[in-house]
Design an enzyme around this catalytic site. Sequence first.
Site, PDB file in Angstrom:
ATOM      1  N   GLU A  39       0.848  -1.191   0.000  1.00 54.46           N
ATOM      2  CA  GLU A  39       0.000   0.000   0.000  1.00 54.46           C
ATOM      3  C   GLU A  39       0.882   1.239   0.000  1.00 54.46           C
ATOM      4  O   GLU A  39       1.815   1.348   0.800  1.00 54.46           O
ATOM      5  CB  GLU A  39      -0.924  -0.001   1.215  1.00 54.46           C
ATOM      6  CG  GLU A  39      -1.690   1.288   1.448  1.00 54.46           C
ATOM      7  CD  GLU A  39      -2.530   1.716   0.261  1.00 54.46           C
ATOM      8  OE1 GLU A  39      -2.394   2.881  -0.155  1.00 54.46           O
ATOM      9  OE2 GLU A  39      -3.319   0.894  -0.243  1.00 54.46           O
ATOM     10  N   LEU A  43      -3.739   1.947   4.863  1.00 54.30           N
ATOM     11  CA  LEU A  43      -4.621   0.795   4.713  1.00 54.30           C
ATOM     12  C   LEU A  43      -6.080   1.251   4.810  1.00 54.30           C
ATOM     13  O   LEU A  43      -6.412   2.168   5.558  1.00 54.30           O
ATOM     14  CB  LEU A  43      -4.337  -0.246   5.792  1.00 54.30           C
ATOM     15  CG  LEU A  43      -3.063  -1.081   5.632  1.00 54.30           C
ATOM     16  CD1 LEU A  43      -2.956  -2.095   6.768  1.00 54.30           C
ATOM     17  CD2 LEU A  43      -3.036  -1.800   4.291  1.00 54.30           C
ATOM     18  N   GLY A  44      -6.927   0.596   4.061  1.00 49.10           N
ATOM     19  CA  GLY A  44      -8.320   1.006   3.991  1.00 49.10           C
ATOM     20  C   GLY A  44      -8.611   1.775   2.724  1.00 49.10           C
ATOM     21  O   GLY A  44      -9.765   1.908   2.311  1.00 49.10           O
ATOM     22  N   GLY A  45      -7.549   2.306   2.092  1.00 49.10           N
ATOM     23  CA  GLY A  45      -7.710   2.986   0.826  1.00 49.10           C
ATOM     24  C   GLY A  45      -8.540   4.250   0.911  1.00 49.10           C
ATOM     25  O   GLY A  45      -8.841   4.770   1.985  1.00 49.10           O
ATOM     26  N   VAL A  46      -8.941   4.742  -0.247  1.00 52.75           N
ATOM     27  CA  VAL A  46      -9.756   5.950  -0.333  1.00 52.75           C
ATOM     28  C   VAL A  46     -11.094   5.739   0.357  1.00 52.75           C
ATOM     29  O   VAL A  46     -11.617   6.632   1.027  1.00 52.75           O
ATOM     30  CB  VAL A  46      -9.962   6.356  -1.807  1.00 52.75           C
ATOM     31  CG1 VAL A  46     -10.998   7.467  -1.925  1.00 52.75           C
ATOM     32  CG2 VAL A  46      -8.640   6.813  -2.422  1.00 52.75           C
ATOM     33  N   LYS A  56     -20.271   8.794   5.000  1.00 52.95           N
ATOM     34  CA  LYS A  56     -21.371   8.214   5.777  1.00 52.95           C
ATOM     35  C   LYS A  56     -21.432   8.801   7.187  1.00 52.95           C
ATOM     36  O   LYS A  56     -22.508   8.856   7.794  1.00 52.95           O
ATOM     37  CB  LYS A  56     -21.228   6.689   5.847  1.00 52.95           C
ATOM     38  CG  LYS A  56     -21.202   5.996   4.496  1.00 52.95           C
ATOM     39  CD  LYS A  56     -22.311   6.479   3.579  1.00 52.95           C
ATOM     40  CE  LYS A  56     -22.179   5.900   2.190  1.00 52.95           C
ATOM     41  NZ  LYS A  56     -21.158   6.541   1.350  1.00 52.95           N
ATOM     42  N   ILE A 188     -22.765   9.591  -5.053  1.00 52.57           N
ATOM     43  CA  ILE A 188     -21.882  10.451  -4.255  1.00 52.57           C
ATOM     44  C   ILE A 188     -22.423  11.875  -4.235  1.00 52.57           C
ATOM     45  O   ILE A 188     -22.487  12.532  -3.192  1.00 52.57           O
ATOM     46  CB  ILE A 188     -20.449  10.427  -4.812  1.00 52.57           C
ATOM     47  CG1 ILE A 188     -19.848   9.017  -4.711  1.00 52.57           C
ATOM     48  CG2 ILE A 188     -19.560  11.418  -4.070  1.00 52.57           C
ATOM     49  CD1 ILE A 188     -18.500   8.865  -5.388  1.00 52.57           C
ATOM     50  N   ASP A 315     -12.198  -1.057  -8.758  1.00 55.52           N
ATOM     51  CA  ASP A 315     -12.370   0.078  -9.669  1.00 55.52           C
ATOM     52  C   ASP A 315     -11.421   0.074 -10.860  1.00 55.52           C
ATOM     53  O   ASP A 315     -11.601   0.873 -11.784  1.00 55.52           O
ATOM     54  CB  ASP A 315     -12.194   1.397  -8.905  1.00 55.52           C
ATOM     55  CG  ASP A 315     -13.397   1.729  -8.038  1.00 55.52           C
ATOM     56  OD1 ASP A 315     -14.297   0.877  -7.917  1.00 55.52           O
ATOM     57  OD2 ASP A 315     -13.432   2.837  -7.476  1.00 55.52           O
ATOM     58  N   HIS A 447     -43.159  -7.277  13.907  1.00 54.41           N
ATOM     59  CA  HIS A 447     -44.123  -6.175  14.005  1.00 54.41           C
ATOM     60  C   HIS A 447     -43.945  -5.464  15.345  1.00 54.41           C
ATOM     61  O   HIS A 447     -43.844  -6.116  16.378  1.00 54.41           O
ATOM     62  CB  HIS A 447     -45.554  -6.704  13.903  1.00 54.41           C
ATOM     63  CG  HIS A 447     -46.596  -5.652  14.148  1.00 54.41           C
ATOM     64  ND1 HIS A 447     -46.934  -4.709  13.198  1.00 54.41           N
ATOM     65  CD2 HIS A 447     -47.342  -5.375  15.256  1.00 54.41           C
ATOM     66  CE1 HIS A 447     -47.861  -3.916  13.698  1.00 54.41           C
ATOM     67  NE2 HIS A 447     -48.122  -4.286  14.952  1.00 54.41           N
TER      68      HIS A 447
END
Length: 479
Positions: A39, A43-46, A56, A188, A315, A447
């Site tokens: 990496e 870590l975890g990326g974008v 979120k 997005i 991607d 319910h």
Amino acid sequence: MVVGEISQERNLIIIGGGPGGYSAAIRGAQLGLSVTLIEQAELGGVCLNEGCIPSKIFTHAADMRSDIAHFQELGVGNMEKLVDIKKLVSYKDKVIKKLRSGVESLCNENKIEIIRGKVTFLAVDKIGVENGHQFDIFEFEQVIIATGSSPTMPSAIQEKGERILLPHELFKLEEIPKHLIVRGQDTIALEAASSFAALGAQVSIVIDDQAGFPFDESINKELNRLFKKRKMKVYKELELISTHETEDGITLTFQTDKNVEETIRGSYLFVSGTMRPNLEALGISRFGIVQTAEGFIKVDGNMQSSIPSIYAIGDVTEGPLSAVKAIKQGKAAVASIAGEQTEVNLTFMPVVAHTIPPIVSVGLTEQIALDFGLAIRVSQFALGGNGYATITGKKDGFIKVISDATTEIIQGIHMIGEGAVEMSGSFVQLLEMAAKEEDIKFPHYAHPGFNEGLLEAVEGLIGQAIHAAPIKRKDMLTI
């Protein structure tokens, strides 16, 4: 730069530590593979650090703020309608750090080798990794490319200043814009517009074409209604010509479908951008790997490229750009490398937007079903008739079900409303199993709960929804 004199050997190398990359690494370790994960950044990326998770957090805060009137109706405090944006950004950073630490711990516990650095392909079975002044060479048996994608600006934006924001920049703002202009209609863009409007910004949405939002027409109509209710302006068929920034704002010049120029002034412009695969720096194209015209790597059902030693996921591959796809493909790629039978079918991959309220779309829309020439039945159950929606004050939205009128097999489920994201897994399962109307009507439903809306939508296909006004049989929609 110090170049490693000896080429080091590895079995499986994964380039990119985003959701797809680290999921592939952990699954590979679970299957007994020796895994090296490389990496360049965090870590975890974008997705974790700049995209999915930060956005979120903002949508969650916006959703909480939109509930203030309901909280007061319940007698829960006398909350101010203000947002401390600096605290929100601080909370976002804390959550990201905690989740990233969790990913790092999982990789360590699974004995995954983690290497930091920038990767360049030297051959179809060899890479170089640059980290500062160090340059190491690795030979591999298989490699998985999971480097994700990045947004590119529209050609009309010649120079990007501080008031033009891409997705990874919007959620770093430490102020609520007085007027946020959102260009785009993807998930997005819609999440950004919905969130910042709820947080107190004036919001304008600018769409290039007349088609509007990318969902079933009923969802699109409801979105337009909700945006209008919240005093959010939606402009359609406006082509961006130019932008002009000042110290306190930005002016956009558009051309309408009638060739008339129109200007909109705001505090900031958000552009979700056109996503391009992060492949150029790898230098992989010079080895003849087959790519699409847009540069995405073509892969088979096992995520293997035209070069047998190279796999690709997420991607950088053609198709929808989504963490859901990346995770699924990552697991499938390592399973194939480990000798297992795998299959990735994106037919029923849900389209999810964490708007207020959230949106989920699975399967055929009504229009696409008609375009295919299907005879269909359509039913739409408004959440205003759901008891739990009334309790929680989350009455906006509906669940729409599209069924084959001949076979009674469910063709599509679309929902805008509270609980949509959590129920999306059930929607996908129903379509994957080719469920019939009876398969949905047979089980028991908690319910009170939002889940009852699905039952009532299906019962409505034949005019038997309990909490909906009677429908004359001749008025029931069978097309």
